[in-house]
Design a protein around this motif. Structure first.
Motif, PDB file in Angstrom:
ATOM      1  N   LEU A 132     -67.131 -37.028  -5.363  1.00  0.00           N
ATOM      2  CA  LEU A 132     -68.114 -36.206  -6.062  1.00  0.00           C
ATOM      3  C   LEU A 132     -69.517 -36.801  -6.019  1.00  0.00           C
ATOM      4  O   LEU A 132     -70.502 -36.087  -5.764  1.00  0.00           O
ATOM      5  N   HIS A 133     -69.629 -38.093  -6.263  1.00  0.00           N
ATOM      6  CA  HIS A 133     -70.956 -38.679  -6.445  1.00  0.00           C
ATOM      7  C   HIS A 133     -71.524 -39.340  -5.194  1.00  0.00           C
ATOM      8  O   HIS A 133     -72.730 -39.255  -4.949  1.00  0.00           O
ATOM      9  N   PHE A 134     -70.697 -39.994  -4.407  1.00  0.00           N
ATOM     10  CA  PHE A 134     -71.210 -40.695  -3.229  1.00  0.00           C
ATOM     11  C   PHE A 134     -71.179 -39.823  -1.974  1.00  0.00           C
ATOM     12  O   PHE A 134     -72.042 -39.949  -1.116  1.00  0.00           O
ATOM     13  N   VAL A 135     -70.194 -38.952  -1.863  1.00  0.00           N
ATOM     14  CA  VAL A 135     -70.108 -38.062  -0.704  1.00  0.00           C
ATOM     15  C   VAL A 135     -70.756 -36.716  -1.014  1.00  0.00           C
ATOM     16  O   VAL A 135     -71.658 -36.262  -0.316  1.00  0.00           O
ATOM     17  N   GLY A 136     -70.328 -36.060  -2.081  1.00  0.00           N
ATOM     18  CA  GLY A 136     -70.813 -34.724  -2.409  1.00  0.00           C
ATOM     19  C   GLY A 136     -72.134 -34.681  -3.140  1.00  0.00           C
ATOM     20  O   GLY A 136     -72.806 -33.655  -3.147  1.00  0.00           O
ATOM     21  N   LYS A 137     -72.505 -35.814  -3.786  1.00  0.00           N
ATOM     22  CA  LYS A 137     -73.746 -35.875  -4.561  1.00  0.00           C
ATOM     23  C   LYS A 137     -73.881 -34.677  -5.519  1.00  0.00           C
ATOM     24  O   LYS A 137     -74.868 -33.940  -5.518  1.00  0.00           O
ATOM     25  N   VAL A 138     -72.850 -34.495  -6.308  1.00  0.00           N
ATOM     26  CA  VAL A 138     -72.794 -33.368  -7.245  1.00  0.00           C
ATOM     27  C   VAL A 138     -73.983 -33.381  -8.202  1.00  0.00           C
ATOM     28  O   VAL A 138     -74.436 -34.441  -8.646  1.00  0.00           O
ATOM     29  N   GLN A 139     -74.496 -32.181  -8.474  1.00  0.00           N
ATOM     30  CA  GLN A 139     -75.639 -32.023  -9.371  1.00  0.00           C
ATOM     31  C   GLN A 139     -75.261 -31.133 -10.554  1.00  0.00           C
ATOM     32  O   GLN A 139     -74.349 -30.318 -10.467  1.00  0.00           O
ATOM     33  N   LYS A 140     -75.993 -31.284 -11.629  1.00  0.00           N
ATOM     34  CA  LYS A 140     -75.780 -30.476 -12.827  1.00  0.00           C
ATOM     35  C   LYS A 140     -75.832 -28.989 -12.478  1.00  0.00           C
ATOM     36  O   LYS A 140     -76.702 -28.532 -11.738  1.00  0.00           O
ATOM     37  N   GLY A 141     -74.853 -28.249 -12.977  1.00  0.00           N
ATOM     38  CA  GLY A 141     -74.818 -26.808 -12.784  1.00  0.00           C
ATOM     39  C   GLY A 141     -74.158 -26.339 -11.501  1.00  0.00           C
ATOM     40  O   GLY A 141     -73.924 -25.133 -11.320  1.00  0.00           O
ATOM     41  N   GLU A 142     -73.823 -27.260 -10.585  1.00  0.00           N
ATOM     42  CA  GLU A 142     -73.194 -26.845  -9.336  1.00  0.00           C
ATOM     43  C   GLU A 142     -71.741 -26.451  -9.569  1.00  0.00           C
ATOM     44  O   GLU A 142     -71.084 -26.913 -10.503  1.00  0.00           O
ATOM     45  N   THR A 205     -68.031 -16.118  -8.773  1.00  0.00           N
ATOM     46  CA  THR A 205     -69.402 -16.630  -8.623  1.00  0.00           C
ATOM     47  C   THR A 205     -70.391 -15.522  -8.262  1.00  0.00           C
ATOM     48  O   THR A 205     -71.516 -15.811  -7.844  1.00  0.00           O
ATOM     49  N   GLN A 206     -69.941 -14.275  -8.394  1.00  0.00           N
ATOM     50  CA  GLN A 206     -70.787 -13.105  -8.115  1.00  0.00           C
ATOM     51  C   GLN A 206     -71.359 -13.155  -6.691  1.00  0.00           C
ATOM     52  O   GLN A 206     -72.520 -12.833  -6.453  1.00  0.00           O
ATOM     53  N   GLY A 207     -70.491 -13.609  -5.763  1.00  0.00           N
ATOM     54  CA  GLY A 207     -70.833 -13.583  -4.342  1.00  0.00           C
ATOM     55  C   GLY A 207     -71.549 -14.802  -3.805  1.00  0.00           C
ATOM     56  O   GLY A 207     -71.733 -14.927  -2.594  1.00  0.00           O
ATOM     57  N   SER A 208     -71.944 -15.719  -4.685  1.00  0.00           N
ATOM     58  CA  SER A 208     -72.726 -16.864  -4.203  1.00  0.00           C
ATOM     59  C   SER A 208     -71.879 -18.020  -3.688  1.00  0.00           C
ATOM     60  O   SER A 208     -72.356 -18.862  -2.925  1.00  0.00           O
ATOM     61  N   GLY A 209     -70.606 -18.091  -4.087  1.00  0.00           N
ATOM     62  CA  GLY A 209     -69.722 -19.142  -3.585  1.00  0.00           C
ATOM     63  C   GLY A 209     -69.872 -20.469  -4.314  1.00  0.00           C
ATOM     64  O   GLY A 209     -70.559 -20.565  -5.340  1.00  0.00           O
ATOM     65  N   VAL A 210     -69.235 -21.502  -3.777  1.00  0.00           N
ATOM     66  CA  VAL A 210     -69.240 -22.823  -4.412  1.00  0.00           C
ATOM     67  C   VAL A 210     -70.104 -23.796  -3.610  1.00  0.00           C
ATOM     68  O   VAL A 210     -70.235 -23.687  -2.399  1.00  0.00           O
ATOM     69  N   ASP A 211     -70.670 -24.751  -4.321  1.00  0.00           N
ATOM     70  CA  ASP A 211     -71.559 -25.730  -3.695  1.00  0.00           C
ATOM     71  C   ASP A 211     -70.797 -26.874  -3.040  1.00  0.00           C
ATOM     72  O   ASP A 211     -71.252 -27.448  -2.045  1.00  0.00           O
ATOM     73  N   ILE A 212     -69.638 -27.225  -3.628  1.00  0.00           N
ATOM     74  CA  ILE A 212     -68.820 -28.330  -3.116  1.00  0.00           C
ATOM     75  C   ILE A 212     -67.366 -27.896  -3.110  1.00  0.00           C
ATOM     76  O   ILE A 212     -66.904 -27.247  -4.051  1.00  0.00           O
ATOM     77  N   THR A 263     -65.987 -36.165   5.543  1.00  0.00           N
ATOM     78  CA  THR A 263     -64.602 -36.638   5.458  1.00  0.00           C
ATOM     79  C   THR A 263     -64.596 -38.019   4.803  1.00  0.00           C
ATOM     80  O   THR A 263     -65.569 -38.771   4.893  1.00  0.00           O
ATOM     81  N   SER A 264     -63.487 -38.335   4.143  1.00  0.00           N
ATOM     82  CA  SER A 264     -63.412 -39.621   3.459  1.00  0.00           C
ATOM     83  C   SER A 264     -61.965 -40.041   3.261  1.00  0.00           C
ATOM     84  O   SER A 264     -61.114 -39.232   2.898  1.00  0.00           O
ATOM     85  N   LEU A 265     -61.701 -41.312   3.519  1.00  0.00           N
ATOM     86  CA  LEU A 265     -60.416 -41.939   3.193  1.00  0.00           C
ATOM     87  C   LEU A 265     -60.722 -43.259   2.506  1.00  0.00           C
ATOM     88  O   LEU A 265     -61.236 -44.187   3.130  1.00  0.00           O
ATOM     89  N   LEU A 266     -60.449 -43.329   1.221  1.00  0.00           N
ATOM     90  CA  LEU A 266     -60.809 -44.521   0.454  1.00  0.00           C
ATOM     91  C   LEU A 266     -60.062 -45.758   0.942  1.00  0.00           C
ATOM     92  O   LEU A 266     -60.613 -46.841   1.014  1.00  0.00           O
TER      93      LEU A 266
END
Length: 332
Positions: A132-142, A205-212, A263-266
């Motif tokens: 979420l934070h290092f790969v996707g860089k999730v932001q508030k409201g996404e 999402t009323q057609g807008s889709g997901v950010d991540i 892509t990521s494999l910890l």
């Protein structure tokens, strides 16, 4: 010491408990007496011969452990003392009575938490945090679509998305699992077995889709994932439960959305990279597991099996019956 072992790749019936040499802590390492270790999909793949441990790692199963400090190797800097309650993400060796861990990779077990609960944190929560934070860089409201929402990583991701003030949307295969994800904080969930999750996500999402998108499924989901990915969305693949083969014009579809695939494999990352996620997790997330914290984070334990029943624990996970983590308890 006793450890989970198998002599040749195959089914759960190949697993047994074996007496092996107790490890000795090397330079800068800590010996941990393991009380509990959680089961992960990687353990199942390793048992089948499809996911070998990294070079230099233990060939004993187990990617996480919780227990107490039992010994200190030469060169330790005094960060830990005998008897400290600790947990760790491992490259292997967790499903045994003892494991050695570099001192910098240990994390303190939060207050009021049992070893069994703590064993459910390192792999799932560090994976979700990193994605979420290092790969996707999730932001508030996404908006974040989490596949396998009732898995260990899924349940952790739901709570971390909420902590980031973003919006968790999930898929799962039963109504029971969807209910569990809702109780954990998902705003909505869809049963991938009997409804088209991409259509449902677009409607929600009323057609807008997901950010991540956090995707551990892979090949069979690619079209639906792209259908509901927003413009400039990030599709993060961290597993291939349905395989990696794709048939169709993936690149053109991705380009039309200006989307990106990560892509990521910890497990395959070097120790320095893994530690770069662990420190901010320890500093910024662990406090929310302690009693009285708000919001309060909670690892979800599905079931607990003694080490001697390791084969049965593998069967349950292979049948996809668990909601949250399956924990293996070591002999006292």
């Amino acid at each position: 010491m006793l450890a989970a072992y198998f002599d040749c790749p195959g089914g759960p019936e190949n697993l047994y408990v074996k007496e092996v040499m107790k490890p000795h802590p090397g330079e800068g390492e800590v010996l941990v007496k393991v009380s509990a270790s959680a089961l992960n999909r990687a353990d199942l793949l390793q048992r089948r011969g499809k996911y070998p441990p990294p070079k230099g790692a233990s060939d004993i199963l187990g990617l996480e452990a919780a227990g107490s400090v039992a010994g200190l190797g030469p060169g330790c800097k005094g960060q830990w003392k005998i008897g400290d309650a600790v947990m760790a993400l491992l490259s292997g060796g967790g499903q045994a009575e003892y494991v050695t861990v570099p001192e910098g990779y240990l994390m303190p077990i939060p207050n009021d938490m049992t070893f069994i609960q703590a064993a459910a944190i390192p792999e799932a929560w560090l994976t979700a945090f990193q994605l979420l934070h290092f790969v996707g860089k999730v932001q508030k409201g996404e908006r974040v679509l989490i596949h396998a929402g009732a898995s260990g990583v899924g349940m952790a991701a739901i709570q971390l998305v909420r902590l980031a003030k973003a919006i968790p949307i999930v898929t799962a295969g039963t109504q029971e699992k969807l209910k569990a994800t809702t109780n954990t904080g998902a705003v909505v969930g869809f049963n991938y077995k009997n409804e088209d999750f991409s259509e449902k996500v677009l409607a929600f999402t009323q057609g807008s889709g997901v950010d991540i998108i956090l995707d551990c499924v892979g090949g069979s989901y690619w079209e639906k994932n792209l259908n509901c990915l927003s413009t400039d969305g990030r599709w993060i693949i961290y597993g291939l439960l349905s395989g990696g083969e794709v048939h169709g014009d993936l690149l053109a579809r991705l380009l039309s959305k200006r989307g990106s695939i990560h892509t990521s494999l910890l497990r395959s990352r070097d120790k320095e990279a893994s530690n770069s996620y662990q420190q901010p997790f320890t500093e910024n997330v662990l406090l929310y597991f302690s009693g009285g914290s708000s919001p309060h984070l909670q690892p979800l334990v599905d079931s607990v099996y003694p080490l001697r029943e390791i084969a049965e624990a593998h069967r349950i996970m292979e049948e996809n019956k668990n909601i949250g983590k399956i924990v293996i308890e070591m002999p006292a």
